[in-house]
Design a protein around this motif. Sequence first.
Motif, PDB file in Angstrom:
ATOM      1  N   VAL A  95       0.847  -1.194   0.000  1.00  0.00           N
ATOM      2  CA  VAL A  95       0.000   0.000   0.000  1.00  0.00           C
ATOM      3  C   VAL A  95       0.878   1.238   0.000  1.00  0.00           C
ATOM      4  CG1 VAL A  95      -1.852  -1.178   1.241  1.00  0.00           C
ATOM      5  CG2 VAL A  95      -0.149   0.110   2.528  1.00  0.00           C
ATOM      6  N   SER A  96       0.299   2.358  -0.437  1.00  0.00           N
ATOM      7  CA  SER A  96       0.943   3.660  -0.313  1.00  0.00           C
ATOM      8  C   SER A  96      -0.071   4.627   0.270  1.00  0.00           C
ATOM      9  CB  SER A  96       1.441   4.162  -1.674  1.00  0.00           C
ATOM     10  OG  SER A  96       0.352   4.406  -2.543  1.00  0.00           O
ATOM     11  N   GLY A  97       0.426   5.712   0.841  1.00  0.00           N
ATOM     12  CA  GLY A  97      -0.459   6.696   1.454  1.00  0.00           C
ATOM     13  C   GLY A  97       0.287   7.964   1.761  1.00  0.00           C
ATOM     14  N   SER A  98      -0.334   8.821   2.547  1.00  0.00           N
ATOM     15  CA  SER A  98       0.295  10.089   2.905  1.00  0.00           C
ATOM     16  C   SER A  98       1.522   9.837   3.774  1.00  0.00           C
ATOM     17  CB  SER A  98      -0.701  10.971   3.656  1.00  0.00           C
ATOM     18  OG  SER A  98      -1.004  10.402   4.920  1.00  0.00           O
ATOM     19  N   VAL A 105       1.770   4.820  10.982  1.00  0.00           N
ATOM     20  CA  VAL A 105       0.924   3.635  11.140  1.00  0.00           C
ATOM     21  C   VAL A 105       1.741   2.387  10.808  1.00  0.00           C
ATOM     22  CG1 VAL A 105      -1.192   2.483  10.423  1.00  0.00           C
ATOM     23  CG2 VAL A 105      -1.105   4.981  10.497  1.00  0.00           C
ATOM     24  N   ALA A 106       1.803   1.463  11.739  1.00  0.00           N
ATOM     25  CA  ALA A 106       2.543   0.220  11.522  1.00  0.00           C
ATOM     26  C   ALA A 106       1.809  -0.664  10.523  1.00  0.00           C
ATOM     27  CB  ALA A 106       2.711  -0.526  12.850  1.00  0.00           C
ATOM     28  N   PRO A 107       2.549  -1.458   9.728  1.00  0.00           N
ATOM     29  CA  PRO A 107       1.884  -2.362   8.771  1.00  0.00           C
ATOM     30  C   PRO A 107       0.900  -3.313   9.445  1.00  0.00           C
ATOM     31  CG  PRO A 107       4.240  -2.229   8.322  1.00  0.00           C
ATOM     32  CD  PRO A 107       4.020  -1.514   9.611  1.00  0.00           C
ATOM     33  N   GLU A 108       1.208  -3.718  10.691  1.00  0.00           N
ATOM     34  CA  GLU A 108       0.280  -4.597  11.401  1.00  0.00           C
ATOM     35  C   GLU A 108      -1.067  -3.913  11.634  1.00  0.00           C
ATOM     36  OE1 GLU A 108       4.349  -6.049  12.064  1.00  0.00           O
ATOM     37  OE2 GLU A 108       3.402  -4.076  12.221  1.00  0.00           O
ATOM     38  N   THR A 109      -1.042  -2.597  11.896  1.00  0.00           N
ATOM     39  CA  THR A 109      -2.287  -1.853  12.097  1.00  0.00           C
ATOM     40  C   THR A 109      -3.047  -1.705  10.788  1.00  0.00           C
ATOM     41  OG1 THR A 109      -1.201  -0.636  13.902  1.00  0.00           O
ATOM     42  CG2 THR A 109      -3.253   0.274  13.038  1.00  0.00           C
ATOM     43  N   VAL A 110      -2.309  -1.482   9.701  1.00  0.00           N
ATOM     44  CA  VAL A 110      -2.960  -1.424   8.388  1.00  0.00           C
ATOM     45  C   VAL A 110      -3.661  -2.740   8.093  1.00  0.00           C
ATOM     46  CG1 VAL A 110      -2.598  -1.137   5.911  1.00  0.00           C
ATOM     47  CG2 VAL A 110      -1.307   0.258   7.518  1.00  0.00           C
ATOM     48  N   GLN A 174      -5.984 -11.392   5.043  1.00  0.00           N
ATOM     49  CA  GLN A 174      -6.119 -12.359   6.129  1.00  0.00           C
ATOM     50  C   GLN A 174      -5.139 -12.002   7.258  1.00  0.00           C
ATOM     51  OE1 GLN A 174      -8.455 -14.831   5.710  1.00  0.00           O
ATOM     52  NE2 GLN A 174      -8.909 -13.897   3.709  1.00  0.00           N
ATOM     53  N   PRO A 175      -5.316 -12.582   8.454  1.00  0.00           N
ATOM     54  CA  PRO A 175      -4.348 -12.323   9.533  1.00  0.00           C
ATOM     55  C   PRO A 175      -2.925 -12.743   9.182  1.00  0.00           C
ATOM     56  CG  PRO A 175      -6.366 -13.270  10.425  1.00  0.00           C
ATOM     57  CD  PRO A 175      -6.488 -13.345   8.933  1.00  0.00           C
ATOM     58  N   SER A 176      -2.767 -13.650   8.205  1.00  0.00           N
ATOM     59  CA  SER A 176      -1.423 -14.085   7.816  1.00  0.00           C
ATOM     60  C   SER A 176      -0.857 -13.312   6.631  1.00  0.00           C
ATOM     61  CB  SER A 176      -1.459 -15.582   7.454  1.00  0.00           C
ATOM     62  OG  SER A 176      -2.366 -15.809   6.377  1.00  0.00           O
ATOM     63  N   THR A 177      -1.628 -12.400   6.062  1.00  0.00           N
ATOM     64  CA  THR A 177      -1.165 -11.641   4.899  1.00  0.00           C
ATOM     65  C   THR A 177       0.003 -10.726   5.277  1.00  0.00           C
ATOM     66  OG1 THR A 177      -3.402 -11.631   3.965  1.00  0.00           O
ATOM     67  CG2 THR A 177      -1.848 -10.008   3.088  1.00  0.00           C
ATOM     68  N   VAL A 178       1.027 -10.706   4.440  1.00  0.00           N
ATOM     69  CA  VAL A 178       2.152  -9.782   4.636  1.00  0.00           C
ATOM     70  C   VAL A 178       1.751  -8.429   4.036  1.00  0.00           C
ATOM     71  CG1 VAL A 178       4.560  -9.280   4.093  1.00  0.00           C
ATOM     72  CG2 VAL A 178       3.842 -11.635   4.570  1.00  0.00           C
ATOM     73  N   ASP A 183       8.031   0.982  -0.479  1.00  0.00           N
ATOM     74  CA  ASP A 183       9.365   1.457  -0.104  1.00  0.00           C
ATOM     75  C   ASP A 183       9.475   1.671   1.401  1.00  0.00           C
ATOM     76  OD1 ASP A 183      10.142   1.489  -2.754  1.00  0.00           O
ATOM     77  OD2 ASP A 183       9.520   3.561  -3.039  1.00  0.00           O
ATOM     78  N   GLY A 184       8.764   0.866   2.193  1.00  0.00           N
ATOM     79  CA  GLY A 184       8.806   1.065   3.634  1.00  0.00           C
ATOM     80  C   GLY A 184       8.705  -0.230   4.396  1.00  0.00           C
ATOM     81  N   ALA A 185       8.216  -0.131   5.632  1.00  0.00           N
ATOM     82  CA  ALA A 185       8.176  -1.281   6.539  1.00  0.00           C
ATOM     83  C   ALA A 185       7.135  -2.297   6.090  1.00  0.00           C
ATOM     84  CB  ALA A 185       7.868  -0.797   7.958  1.00  0.00           C
ATOM     85  N   ARG A 186       7.299  -3.521   6.575  1.00  0.00           N
ATOM     86  CA  ARG A 186       6.355  -4.590   6.302  1.00  0.00           C
ATOM     87  C   ARG A 186       6.087  -5.349   7.584  1.00  0.00           C
ATOM     88  NH1 ARG A 186       9.067  -8.383   2.039  1.00  0.00           N
ATOM     89  NH2 ARG A 186       7.350  -9.755   2.607  1.00  0.00           N
ATOM     90  N   THR A 187       4.989  -6.096   7.614  1.00  0.00           N
ATOM     91  CA  THR A 187       4.652  -6.857   8.817  1.00  0.00           C
ATOM     92  C   THR A 187       5.736  -7.881   9.093  1.00  0.00           C
ATOM     93  OG1 THR A 187       3.338  -8.323   7.414  1.00  0.00           O
ATOM     94  CG2 THR A 187       2.158  -6.593   8.570  1.00  0.00           C
TER      95      THR A 187
END
Length: 740
Positions: A95-98, A105-110, A174-178, A183-187
């Motif tokens: 994903v991308s955003g502002s 926002v952490a990827p886990e929260t997204v 899903q809960p297991s989706t990465v 160009d940033g952090a990932r779960t």
Amino acid sequence: MITLTVRHSPSALDTRRGVVRLHPEVLDALGLRAWDAVRLTGTRVTAALAAAADAGVPTGVLLTDDITMSNLGLTEGSEVVVAPVQVAAARSVTVSGSRLASTGVAPETVRLALIGKVITTGDAVSLLPQDLAPPPEADVSTARRKLSLAIGLTWTNELLTITATEPDGVVAVQPSTVVSWRDGARTGEPPAAARPVLPAPVAIAPPVPAAPPVPVADLVGAQDAARRLTEWLELSFRRPELLARLGASARLGVLVSGPEGVGKSTLVRSVAAAVEAEVIELIAPSAAALEPAAASQRAHDAISAAVAKARRSTPCVLLIADIEALLPANDPPPLATVVLDALHAAVDTPGLAIVATTASPEGTHPKLRDPDLVDRELTVPPPDARTRTELLRVLLREAPLEDGVDLAVVAERTPGFVVADLVALRRDAAVRAALRQRETAEPRIGQEDLLGAAQTVRPISMSASDALATGGLTLDDVGDMTEVKQALTESVLWPLQYPDSFARLGVQPPRGVLLYGPPGCGKTFLVRALAGSGRVNVMSVKGAELMDKWVGESERAVRELFRRAADAAPTLLFLDEVDALAPRRGQSSDSGVGDRVVAALLTELDGVEPLNDVVIIGATNRPELVDPALLRPGRLERLVYVPPPDAEARTEILKSAARHTPLTAEVDLSALALELDGYSAADCAALIREAALTAMRESLDAAEVTPAHLDSARKAVRPSLDPVQLANLAAYADRHRQGG
């Protein structure tokens, strides 16, 4: 599959959640249960969750929110094809955003926010969790709490763009989706502050960029800004005694402005490396997202680290990225005063330069620009087509390209793209080439990969929900209307395509056009066709959407709209229902809000800063209600009348609406068109749709539409054009042609 009419959902519960409402009979006809996924096909393909609408909703209507409508590239009243779809579990989603969302926002929260939604690549999605019918694994309350802590009260307004999914197509998180930021952090990765390889102060404000700085020679489109910044840093760091002899201070504070993603921070890092200065970086949105004490500590740590470097005789640049997040112009928090005091104390340190970047200079605290703090400004402009071509050459310099790749064509297909968007385009093109050539020993990126990526990557400047997709339409797809198309080509496309011709003749191109005519006769369709013919971006906003009861907010919304249009240039700025935005002044009872909005609109059109490569198109059914000042030369000076369709035009509209609808040989659309006097283009399309639904009511196995079905549909779909309104509009057009 079934073709329906798109309507905006009146339900606040469904807003921004990716939910559409269908009549229960339509759900049954498609073999769907409530909360099943559907594929929606408009000018682009997207997906949503389908639920039952209230009993009063017509069978031929699909209710949706503004985000799904934008993902479809449609406006209210358009047709959409609805079909069941198989949803795959997403292995990974990017994903991308502002800047505020991607840093706070952490990827886990997204992932928590996306669970329960169905998405496709290129979609815009909100961070609002799908809590109408959440799946068992959804943790809605935790998602809401984390988003509120990370972003603040405005978290419900944030939009993300789905830039990639694995597998392709319609997927569900899903809960297991990465989940990863572009160009940033990932779960699954530890946060930056928790990585053991970096000491704590470096995690707050890294003294050097993670990647080698870009050579100054590769800063295509920003060479002038780079040269001036280099000169200032050289004088401040290497020749302070020269400035002192001339009665000037070696203190240096610079504000670098430009659209988001244009490369402002990259510019500063590159120039700092060229003058052999170290960089201490403070990401303002990341700091501002913290609670006040932690945010103040982070800012002080960065400033103290920069001062310490400078006092050790090491030239240092304190880079504050997106400073408006720490020092906003409106309602600045107490933290702003603390940060300003710290900057004032640090700016006089020999060997230290403070450089701040912002995408909205008008949104920064005015005290930042005090003469004894940040007293110089640089602007990095958005790249034009020629600059984008050179940027693509630099970005693809090391990539293997197939013979025949024409980067100039790709640049023309990417209006409004900045450097960050072109980097995303390069990555998407590489993925496409890899999938296409999995078994090839030496894969190469081809022209089709780059052009396909241009269709998928949504530029940062068009990430808001007011972007209007063209759907591949051109003026060639518009039947009849020869005079209207010629007038729009001269007034809208020529200024964007042939600016040199206007400059050679010493005249200013038209600034804008007013389209007026009865409702449902194709004004929005014309605008989309214009955008497709000119390969420009389109931003669409209804006049009433900019009106706000709070003093100053409507004017601010107008300024922000024009700023985003300039960032996305070349741009068509489509002001639908412009009579609601710019009514005649002195005749309203809204405490002067309307008059102030008209003044703000006129100021933007006549502003001191030229509005380059932006053409404004206003549309209205009531041209006599528009303030006359808006229709003077230099503003919306060209008035174009869009008449109701005649019999020949109605024939073409009926044929277009029925191109996917099987008709029996007895159906004569030309004869039918002669009988549809008073029907608008939208009425003609609705007639075909209602006839198909009539056939379905008789039998869900129906394969053709007969004249009897059309006759029955005419009883339900009545002509919407008002003869009195048509006469008034025709009289207004006559007066305009005669100079009255």
